[in-house]
Design a protein around this motif. Structure first.
Motif, mmCIF file in Angstrom:
data_model
loop_
_atom_site.group_PDB
_atom_site.id
_atom_site.type_symbol
_atom_site.label_atom_id
_atom_site.label_comp_id
_atom_site.label_asym_id
_atom_site.label_seq_id
_atom_site.Cartn_x
_atom_site.Cartn_y
_atom_site.Cartn_z
ATOM 1 N N VAL A 72 -8.036 -14.089 31.033
ATOM 2 C CA VAL A 72 -8.415 -12.922 30.237
ATOM 3 C C VAL A 72 -7.459 -11.771 30.551
ATOM 4 O O VAL A 72 -7.171 -11.490 31.721
ATOM 5 N N ARG A 218 -13.312 -13.702 25.121
ATOM 6 C CA ARG A 218 -14.088 -14.086 26.314
ATOM 7 C C ARG A 218 -15.581 -13.997 26.035
ATOM 8 O O ARG A 218 -16.332 -14.944 26.325
ATOM 9 N N LEU A 223 -16.485 -17.189 28.238
ATOM 10 C CA LEU A 223 -15.506 -17.664 29.204
ATOM 11 C C LEU A 223 -15.620 -16.944 30.535
ATOM 12 O O LEU A 223 -16.053 -15.788 30.608
ATOM 13 N N GLN A 224 -15.173 -17.616 31.593
ATOM 14 C CA GLN A 224 -14.952 -16.982 32.885
ATOM 15 C C GLN A 224 -13.587 -16.290 32.862
ATOM 16 O O GLN A 224 -12.795 -16.476 31.924
ATOM 17 N N SER A 225 -13.262 -15.519 33.892
ATOM 18 C CA SER A 225 -11.974 -14.824 33.912
ATOM 19 C C SER A 225 -10.809 -15.807 33.901
ATOM 20 O O SER A 225 -9.732 -15.511 33.374
ATOM 21 N N ASP A 227 -10.471 -19.904 32.845
ATOM 22 C CA ASP A 227 -11.266 -20.984 32.267
ATOM 23 C C ASP A 227 -10.320 -22.011 31.652
ATOM 24 O O ASP A 227 -9.094 -21.946 31.841
#
Length: 278
Positions: A72, A218, A223-225, A227
């Motif tokens: 991200v 995200r 999403l995770q940071s 992914d």
């Protein structure tokens, strides 16, 4: 390669004829002469491989790039150890943060419906970065016209990027977000073999990340940071309705809506003027 008998017979006749006409006196000289004739004849039969000198247009949909490490990033992001380049400007926009309208905070508590709570963005909040830039020092890179599938169709002048604003789909599980390509990275700006061809992303500080996505993507995909997602290029006509159509002076759908409104207003104004004359 198996050579047809008829061709071999023709080659033999050609060689005999050439022997009668040849200026070569010794058998060794004639053998070299005959081999040269054979090679020239083989060149006409065997398939040749050439370095491409023009781009190919495919009628197929763009393939998915699968299992891509995805990180991200955001407009206004400051440099960190794993992200040494600040995002106050992009590869194509020296005033990115200003043109966007402000800092695209990644803090979920300061966001509402995929945009910052403090302002309405002037560009599409659904944006990505891919590790290729088609332009350097105001000129197209030598390979750009050959490797970018839509280059000829989208060409708008020397050094004017045909990648900026391009739409892509990003998939996580059974959800798909759509976004515009607005920056280059992570880390690289030269990896066309991955972006347009079949290579995998190169190793880097972010576990070999090959795609940066905005906070809006995200949030939409959960999403995770860091992914893993899939992505593919898509044509504007294939972008479905969704929050990615709502904002941005760079957004094809916002532009089309404004043009439609302007045309309708012009028609209404013209109709009112005609009635006033009667």
């Amino acid at each position: 390669m198996r050579i047809p008998f008829a061709f071999c017979l023709l080659l033999a006749v050609t060689a005999v004829t050439a022997r009668a006409q040849s200026p070569y006196e010794s058998s060794a000289d004639f053998a070299r002469y005959a081999m040269k004739l054979r090679e020239q004849a083989m060149m006409k039969v065997e398939p040749q491989v050439f370095v491409p000198t023009s781009s190919r247009t495919s009628t197929l949909r763009y393939p998915w790039k699968t299992n891509i490490v995805t990180t991200v990033f955001w407009i206004g992001e400051q440099p960190t150890e794993n992200n040494p380049v600040p995002n106050t400007k992009s590869s194509w926009d020296a005033n990115w943060i200003s043109n966007y309208g402000g800092y695209d905070t990644p803090d979920p508590s300061r966001r509402r419906k995929y945009i910052p709570a403090g302002f309405t963005p002037r560009q599409n909040p659904f944006y990505v970065a891919l590790p290729y830039n088609d332009v350097t020092r105001g000129q197209f890179k030598p390979e750009a016209a050959l490797v970018i599938p839509w280059f000829k169709r989208e060409y708008a002048g020397p050094g004017k990027s045909v990648c900026k604003g391009r739409w892509i789909a990003v998939r996580k599980g059974n959800r798909v977000a759509y976004a515009q390509w607005e920056d280059c990275g992570p880390f690289r700006t030269d990896h066309f073999q991955y972006v347009f061809q079949n290579e995998r992303p190169k190793p880097n500080l972010n576990r070999g990340a090959g795609l940066d996505v905005s906070p809006a993507i995200r949030d939409y995909l959960g999403l995770q940071s860091t992914d893993v997602t899939d992505w593919q290029f898509v044509e504007v006509r294939d972008v479905p309705a969704g929050p990615w159509r709502n904002f941005g002076d760079n957004n094809h759908f916002v532009i089309a809506q404004r043009q439609s409104q302007q045309q309708r207003l012009a028609q209404e104004t013209s109709s009112t003027a005609d009635k006033a004359k009667k």
